[in-house]
Scaffold this active site. Structure first.
Site, PDB file in Angstrom:
ATOM      1  N   GLU B  29      44.750  47.071  40.421  1.00 19.84           N
ATOM      2  CA  GLU B  29      43.527  47.255  41.092  1.00 19.84           C
ATOM      3  C   GLU B  29      43.584  46.804  42.517  1.00 19.84           C
ATOM      4  O   GLU B  29      44.218  45.655  42.661  1.00 19.84           O
ATOM      5  CB  GLU B  29      42.640  46.451  40.179  1.00 19.84           C
ATOM      6  CG  GLU B  29      42.486  46.954  39.196  1.00 19.84           C
ATOM      7  CD  GLU B  29      41.759  46.315  37.834  1.00 19.84           C
ATOM      8  OE1 GLU B  29      40.897  45.292  38.373  1.00 19.84           O
ATOM      9  OE2 GLU B  29      41.832  46.339  36.816  1.00 19.84           O
ATOM     10  N   GLU B  60      42.289  47.198  32.617  1.00 19.87           N
ATOM     11  CA  GLU B  60      43.210  46.275  32.417  1.00 19.87           C
ATOM     12  C   GLU B  60      44.098  46.829  31.273  1.00 19.87           C
ATOM     13  O   GLU B  60      45.373  46.683  31.341  1.00 19.87           O
ATOM     14  CB  GLU B  60      43.011  44.751  32.222  1.00 19.87           C
ATOM     15  CG  GLU B  60      42.716  43.959  33.498  1.00 19.87           C
ATOM     16  CD  GLU B  60      41.314  44.387  34.062  1.00 19.87           C
ATOM     17  OE1 GLU B  60      40.697  45.064  33.528  1.00 19.87           O
ATOM     18  OE2 GLU B  60      41.069  44.101  35.258  1.00 19.87           O
ATOM     19  N   PHE B  83      43.302  38.443  38.305  1.00 23.00           N
ATOM     20  CA  PHE B  83      43.248  37.426  38.128  1.00 23.00           C
ATOM     21  C   PHE B  83      43.798  36.953  36.813  1.00 23.00           C
ATOM     22  O   PHE B  83      43.576  37.678  35.846  1.00 23.00           O
ATOM     23  CB  PHE B  83      41.961  36.570  38.181  1.00 23.00           C
ATOM     24  CG  PHE B  83      41.007  36.475  39.449  1.00 23.00           C
ATOM     25  CD1 PHE B  83      41.034  35.344  40.058  1.00 23.00           C
ATOM     26  CD2 PHE B  83      41.014  37.599  40.311  1.00 23.00           C
ATOM     27  CE1 PHE B  83      40.512  35.194  41.533  1.00 23.00           C
ATOM     28  CE2 PHE B  83      40.211  37.229  41.441  1.00 23.00           C
ATOM     29  CZ  PHE B  83      40.145  36.276  42.061  1.00 23.00           C
ATOM     30  N   PHE B  86      41.809  37.373  33.604  1.00 24.77           N
ATOM     31  CA  PHE B  86      41.729  38.825  33.147  1.00 24.77           C
ATOM     32  C   PHE B  86      42.730  39.246  32.046  1.00 24.77           C
ATOM     33  O   PHE B  86      42.564  40.085  31.385  1.00 24.77           O
ATOM     34  CB  PHE B  86      41.391  39.724  34.301  1.00 24.77           C
ATOM     35  CG  PHE B  86      40.854  39.687  35.350  1.00 24.77           C
ATOM     36  CD1 PHE B  86      39.826  38.541  35.452  1.00 24.77           C
ATOM     37  CD2 PHE B  86      40.844  40.265  36.594  1.00 24.77           C
ATOM     38  CE1 PHE B  86      38.956  38.214  36.423  1.00 24.77           C
ATOM     39  CE2 PHE B  86      40.033  39.820  37.479  1.00 24.77           C
ATOM     40  CZ  PHE B  86      38.881  38.967  37.691  1.00 24.77           C
ATOM     41  N   HIS B 129      37.943  32.144  37.014  1.00 22.98           N
ATOM     42  CA  HIS B 129      38.912  32.779  38.074  1.00 22.98           C
ATOM     43  C   HIS B 129      39.921  31.719  38.498  1.00 22.98           C
ATOM     44  O   HIS B 129      40.358  31.825  39.443  1.00 22.98           O
ATOM     45  CB  HIS B 129      37.872  33.338  39.113  1.00 22.98           C
ATOM     46  CG  HIS B 129      37.399  34.441  39.046  1.00 22.98           C
ATOM     47  ND1 HIS B 129      36.304  34.667  37.992  1.00 22.98           N
ATOM     48  CD2 HIS B 129      37.716  35.757  39.269  1.00 22.98           C
ATOM     49  CE1 HIS B 129      35.776  35.836  37.910  1.00 22.98           C
ATOM     50  NE2 HIS B 129      36.595  36.639  38.876  1.00 22.98           N
TER      51      HIS B 129
END
Ligand SMILES: Cc1ncc(C[n+]2csc(CCOP(=O)(O)OP(=O)(O)O)c2C)c(N)n1
Ligand SMILES: [Mg+2]
Lengths: 334, 327
Positions: B29, B60, B83, B86, B129
Site C-alpha cells: 500500500e 492485507e 505496520f 497490521f 502502531h
C-alpha cells in the site's frame, strides 16, 4: 426439449462430461463407504450432488490452468485428472496419497495437474488464486486460474478483497460460488443481506451478475467455457453463482437434519445432475450401451484404485520431520 | 565509502534484488507513487514501472494472498505490510496458508516470498502502531524470521531473503530508519541464520535483536568506559533459523547471559533462548539468564510513558551492573 440440430456441445464432449461426473460421484460414494468401515479417519466433506460444477470445469479447463478449491474438494481434484488412488490414499493416510498423508482430506494438492491446493479456512484461497492469475499476467502466459468456494464464503472479508483486486488488475481468473443453500448447518438466506449471495455482490466490483443452474451439466459447461475464454483473452475476471445442493450432510459428522425432508427429496429425485444427465444423453440419441460401458469402466477404476490404496503402506514416522523447509527438513537452529 | 541510512538501504536492497532477478516484484500500500509511508521505497516505481511495483488497495489479506499465489508459481514477490501490527488482519494468510502449504502439500509447493514490515516502538504511535512482533511469527513452523539492526544487514539479509526458497518475514525497525552507516560495498549477501557479534567482551553476553541490539551495543560502550565491565553483544539478526552455536560459544566464554527484548515479557523470544541455554550449557552458567523486556503491557503513547516502557540503554546498563555486582 433438446434441439439436436443446433447442438453446440456434441456427443464427444457430452460423454466426456458424463464420464467425469460419474467418476466424481462414484469416488465420493466410495469415500463414504470407506468411512463407514473406519478406513478413513478425520473429517471429510463430500460433494455428492454438486458434481456438474467441478465436472464442467474439469472438461473446460486446459492443462496448465490453475484450480483452487475448498475442503469440499475431492471432486475438484479428480476433475483435473488426479488419480483416484491419489485421492482415496490421501483420505486413508497412505503412502500412495497425493501428499502421502501430510495433508488429508481437506488439503488435496496435485501441482502437476494444476490443483494448487484445497483450503480449509474460509475465504483465503480466493486471495491466493489471484496470485497465480497475477503470475500469468506478469509472465505474459495465458493460463487461467479458477477458484471454487461456497455460498457462505461470500460473507467473509477475503471474498470482497479478492474480487476487488481481481477487477482492478484485470486478472485472468474465474470465481465459482457453489451455492448449495447452506453454510454448514444454517440456511444461507438467514445470514446474508442479499438473495443471491455471490451474484448480487458482483455489481459492487463491476462484474456481471451470472447465475446458473449448477445441476444442469450442459449449462454449467457453457458458462464455464465462456468465463474461461474471457479470462484467457485478457478480458478479466468473472464471478459465477451456480445453484446446487449437497446430497449428504456438511461433513462426516452431520446427518443434515436441519434440512426439510421435502427439500432434500426434491433435489435428490428431480434435480440430481447425474440422473438427469443420463436421461439427457438418451434424449440426444446416444446409445445406452455406450453410457453403460462408461459406467462399468468407472466402477472398475474405482474398485482397482481402492485396492491399490488399501494395499499401500502407511507413512513412515520420520515423515513428520520432512518438508517444512525447501531443504526438505524441519531444523530451526544450528 | 558512502553513508547510507537504514531507510535508503531498504529501497536499495529491493532495487538490487529486482535488477538481478526479473522474477522479483514488489507489492504494497502506498509503496510506489508515494514511496512508502516511511519513504523506504522511494524511486522503485520510477526505475521498475507499474508492472513490477504495484500499489495495492487496503486489503492485507489480498496482498499477501496474491504474493503467496505468485510465489507458488515460482515468482519471488516482496510484499509490504505497512505496520507489523497490521499482520493481525492477514494472519490467516501468514500463519495458516504461507507457513503450512509446503508441509501439507508434501513439498509440492515452494513459497519463496518476503514480507517486509515496519516494526517496533519509539515513535510514540501508541499500542497499535508500535509493537515488536517477531515472536508472533517465530512460533509458527514454516516461517523464517529476520530483523536487521543496521544498513549493511538490511542489504545483506534482503538479498538472502529474496533468494531464499522459503517464506521470510523481514522486520524493519521504525526507529532505525534514520540510522546511518559507512558502507563500502552495497551488493552484500549475509546468510540468514548467522548471528553477528557487534561488541566483544568476556564478562557477560548480551543478546539483542534490531533496535535492542543497537541499544545493547551502546550500553556495552558505557559499561566498558565507566564501569569496567566487558560485555559481548550478539545481534541475532534472525530468530528462525537461530544461530544457537554462536550463543553457546559465548555462554561458555562468559557464563553470564542477558537477553534484551522489545516485546512484552510473556513468550518473548528471550524465553526460548533462555530455555535453550539451560538445556545446552547449564553447567557453564554462573547465574540465571536475565531477561530485560518491555513489561507485560500494551505500549503507551506519551513520551515519558513510552520511553520508560521499552528497554533503554540506561536500563540495560543498570541491569548488567545489578546482575554482575549485585548492586
Ligand atoms: C474462517 C472460517 N470460519 C469458519 C469455518 C468453519 N466452517 C467450515 S465450512 C463452513 C461452511 C462454509 O459454507 P459454504 O461456504 O457455503 O461452503 P459449503 O460447505 O456449503 O460447501 C464453516 C462455517 C472455517 N473453516 N473457516
Ligand atoms: Mg454452502
Amino acid at each position: 426439449m433438446v434441439d439436436k440440430l443446433n447442438d453446440d456441445i456434441g456427443e464427444e464432449k457430452r460423454l466426456q462430461l458424463w464420464e467425469m461426473m460419474l467418476k466424481l460421484r462414484l469416488v465420493e460414494k466410495k469415500a463414504y463407504d470407506l468411512f463407514l468401515q473406519n478406513l478413513i479417519k478425520g473429517t471429510s466433506h463430500l460433494a455428492l450432488g454438486q458434481e456438474a460444477i467441478a465436472g464442467a470445469f474439469g472438461v473446460a479447463l486446459k492443462q496448465g490452468d490453475y484450480t483452487f478449491c475448498t475442503y469440499r474438494g475431492h471432486a475438484h481434484t479428480l476433475a483435473r485428472g488426479s488419480s483416484i488412488e491419489g485421492v482415496l490414499g490421501e483420505l486413508m493416510g497412505r503412502q500412495c496419497g497425493l501428499m502421502k498423508g501430510k495433508g488429508g482430506s481437506m488439503h488435496l494438492t496435485d501441482v502437476d495437474k494444476g490443483v494448487m491446493g484445497s483450503y480449509a479456512i474460509i475465504g483465503a484461497h480466493l486471495t491466493i488464486a489471484n496470485g497465480t492469475a497475477l503470475a500469468s499476467k506478469y509472465n505474459k502466459t495465458n493460463e487461467v486460474s479458477v477458484c471454487f468456494f461456497g455460498d457462505g464464503t461470500t460473507n467473509i472479508g477475503a471474498f470482497h478483497e479478492a474480487l476487488n483486486m481481481a477487477k482492478i488488475w484485470n486478472l485472468p481468473i474465474v470465481f465459482v460460488c457453489e451455492n448449495n443453500l447452506y453454510m454448514e448447518y444454517t440456511p444461507i438466506h438467514e445470514v446474508t443481506a442479499v438473495e443471491h449471495p455471490a451474484a448480487d455482490r458482483a455489481g459492487a466490483y463491476d462484474l456481471d451478475k451470472i447465475i446458473v443452474d449448477g445441476n444442469d451439466a450442459d449449462e454449467m459447461l457453457r458458462t464455464a467455457e465462456k468465463a474461461i475464454s474471457k479470462a484467457r483473452e485478457g478480458k478479466g475476471p468473472s464471478l459465477i453463482e451456480a445453484k446446487t445442493y449437497r446430497h449428504s450432510g456438511h461433513s462426516r459428522a452431520d446427518p443434515g437434519k436441519y434440512r426439510p425432508d421435502e427439500e432434500v427429496k426434491d433435489w435428490m429425485e428431480n434435480k440430481d445432475p447425474i440422473k438427469n444427465y443420463r436421461a439427457k444423453l438418451l434424449d440426444f440419441n446416444i446409445n445406452e450401451k455406450i453410457i453403460s460401458e462408461i459406467e462399468e469402466k468407472i466402477k472398475d477404476q474405482v474398485e482397482k484404485a481402492t485396492e491399490i490404496s488399501m494395499a499401500s503402506p502407511i507413512p513412515e514416522i520420520k515423515e513428520i520431520y520432512t518438508d517444512v523447509w525447501a531443504n526438505g527438513g524441519s531444523e530451526w537452529h544450528n | 565509502m558512502a553513508q547510507l541510512t537504514y531507510r535508503a538501504s531498504v529501497s536499495l536492497a529491493i532495487a538490487q534484488s529486482m535488477r538481478k532477478d526479473q522474477k522479483v516484484f514488489f507489492i504494497g500500500e502506498d509503496v510506489g507513487a508515494a514511496g512508502g509511508v516511511f519513504k523506504a521505497t522511494v524511486g522503485l516505481l520510477e526505475e521498475f514501472g507499474k508492472e513490477r511495483v504495484m500499489d495495492a488497495p487496503i486489503s492485507e489479506q489480498a496482498i499477501l494472498g496474491a504474493a503467496m499465489g505468485a510465489a507458488m508459481t515460482g515468482l519471488r514477490p516482496i510484499a509490504e505490510i505497512m505496520f507489523s501490527d497490521f499482520l493481525a488482519v492477514c494472519w490467516d494468510i501468514v500463519a495458516n496458508q504461507i507457513a503450512k502449504t509446503r508441509y501439507m502439500s508434501d513439498g509440492q509447493i515452494n513459497i519463496p516470498l518476503v514480507i517486509r514490515t515496519a516494526n517496533g516502538g519509539g515513535s510514540k504511535f501508541g499500542a497499535q502502531h508500535s509493537q515488536s512482533l517477531e515472536n508472533w511469527s517465530m512460533m509458527i513452523p514454516g516461517l523464517k524470521v529476520v530483523a536487521p539492526s543496521c544498513p549493511s544487514d538490511v542489504l545483506g539479509l534482503m538479498d538472502s531473503a529474496v533468494k531464499d526458497p522459503d517464506p521470510v518475514i523481514f522486520y524493519e525497525h521504525k526507529s532505525l530508519y534514520a540510522f546511518k552507516e559507512e558502507i563500502e560495498k552495497t551488493d552484500l549477501f549475509i546468510p540468514i541464520g548467522e548471528a553477528n557479534t557487534i561488541h566483544e567482551g568476556k564478562d557477560i553476553t548480551i543478546i539483542g535483536l534490531a533496535l535492542m541490539a543497537q541499544r545493547a551495543k551502546d550500553a556495552a560502550l558505557i559499561l566498558k568506559d565507566k564501569h569496567d565491565i566487558n560485555a559481548k553483544v550478539i545481534d541475532l539478526r534472525s530468530l528462525v533459523p537461530l544461530d544457537l552455536q554462536t550463543i553457546k560459544k559465548s555462554v561458555i566464554e562468559t557464563g553470564h547471559v542477558m537477553t534484551v527484548e522489545e516485546n512484552p515479557r510473556l513468550c518473548g523470544w528471550g524465553a526460548e533462548i533462555s530455555s535453550l541455554i539451560s538445556e545446552h550449557c547449564f553447567k557453564n552458567l554462573k547465574g540465571p539468564v536475565t531477561r530485560v523486556t518491555t513489561p507485560h503491557v500494551p505500549l503507551p503513547s506519551a513520551d515519558i510513558l513510552e520511553d520508560n516502557t521499552i528497554p533503554s540503554v540506561e536500563l540495560i546498563v543498570n541491569e548488567v551492573i545489578k546482575k554482575l555486582k549485585g548492586e
